[in-house]
Design an enzyme around this catalytic site. Sequence first.
Site, mmCIF file in Angstrom:
data_model
loop_
_atom_site.group_PDB
_atom_site.id
_atom_site.type_symbol
_atom_site.label_atom_id
_atom_site.label_comp_id
_atom_site.label_asym_id
_atom_site.label_seq_id
_atom_site.Cartn_x
_atom_site.Cartn_y
_atom_site.Cartn_z
ATOM 1 N N SER A 85 0.790 -1.240 0.000
ATOM 2 C CA SER A 85 0.000 0.000 0.000
ATOM 3 C C SER A 85 0.817 1.282 0.000
ATOM 4 O O SER A 85 0.244 2.369 -0.131
ATOM 5 C CB SER A 85 -0.954 0.011 1.199
ATOM 6 O OG SER A 85 -2.078 -0.780 0.936
ATOM 7 N N LYS A 88 0.154 3.640 -2.784
ATOM 8 C CA LYS A 88 -0.944 4.617 -2.748
ATOM 9 C C LYS A 88 -0.421 6.048 -2.629
ATOM 10 O O LYS A 88 -1.118 7.000 -2.994
ATOM 11 C CB LYS A 88 -1.893 4.306 -1.591
ATOM 12 C CG LYS A 88 -2.718 3.030 -1.781
ATOM 13 C CD LYS A 88 -3.691 2.852 -0.614
ATOM 14 C CE LYS A 88 -4.633 1.674 -0.831
ATOM 15 N NZ LYS A 88 -4.044 0.392 -0.438
ATOM 16 N N SER A 140 -6.170 3.235 4.025
ATOM 17 C CA SER A 140 -5.607 2.402 2.969
ATOM 18 C C SER A 140 -6.686 1.691 2.170
ATOM 19 O O SER A 140 -6.588 0.497 1.874
ATOM 20 C CB SER A 140 -4.637 1.378 3.574
ATOM 21 O OG SER A 140 -3.738 0.904 2.607
#
EC number: 3.4.16.4
Length: 373
Positions: A85, A88, A140
């Site tokens: 993640s 991101k 997330s």
Amino acid sequence: MKHVPMIGALALAASLTFVVPSPAVADAYDNPPIGGALLGGRGVIVDQTARKLPKTEASAFVVADADTGEVLAAKNPHGRFLPASTLKALTALTLIPKLDRKKMVKPSQDACNQEGSAVGLTPRKIYTVDDLFRALMMVSGNDAAVALAEANGGLPKTLADMNAEARRIQAMDTVAKTPNGLDKPGQSSSAYDLALIARAGLADPAFRKYVGTKVADFPAPKGHYQIANHNRLLGRYPGMLGVKNGWTSKALGSFIGAARRDGHTIIVTVMRHEGSFWPEVQDLLDWGFAARGRTAAVGTLVGPIPAAKPTRPVGGPPTPAPAVSRPADAAGESSSAGAAGVAVIGVAALGGLAWLGYGLRRRRSRGRGSAQV
């Protein structure tokens, strides 16, 4: 350029830990990796006169001064790993300037059905782009990442935009195959690139707001509910700004962290950590604040590529912008700590002298595997 006495130059070089790349790494002297020749190594890279580095189980890390761009210490900084993640952060960096934050979005059923960490979207037009960015960077949300990609014109366009943004900031180890970081073959980043992404993102007030928000209300079909930031250091570590944590069973733990004290910002990135990285990140941040301004840099966080301004010769086609070379891989996705082929050498060896000019300049200038979180 002021000349430096040879004796002084040798003394400075002797204080640095030099790393000789393995045969898998391109010649670090003819084609040095982005950020400096020393950053092509896979071992720990640090000024040996600095205070002792804290221990970390991460396969790769970077400690950098966000204000000067100096890389203060690193381990396998250009090794390529699955980013989970932390990718991101690139999604946010890419899309924040492109999307109207007041725009209302109706996520597709595909977006709502994303596996792993999610904010819990429903296919209703009740979310603003602003809401989705909070969900992306606070909890997330894999669903929020796809919804934002849809708002940007779809997954193919968004991935092309993300990879173009990575090239623009010279994050050449990074390849985005998803907007949320869920594992996919060919997707990669590096500890160095994550530091570049963090530094670029923190220059944007909107990015800083999203990564630094502790709690927020989030729309639901009937009213709102509260979401909380997954960054365990936010509000606990002095001066913590954000940025993003990540985990999958294949990528293991990864983290981008930034903190600001006394007007200075330190960035720490770690990749492929098998356990809890939170205390180690705190120790690395503490080390970075103590080392800033007192430790010779071992590399630098480069700036974005300047916008090309093609010129058109009389009667001829436009002159193309110069190509930017892609650095050689420092390690594959399966890289791990202690990779073979790395040696530490002293000042008399070629590696130290090859990077000597860079070190002197820096001295003078310094004053899917499974569910993801």
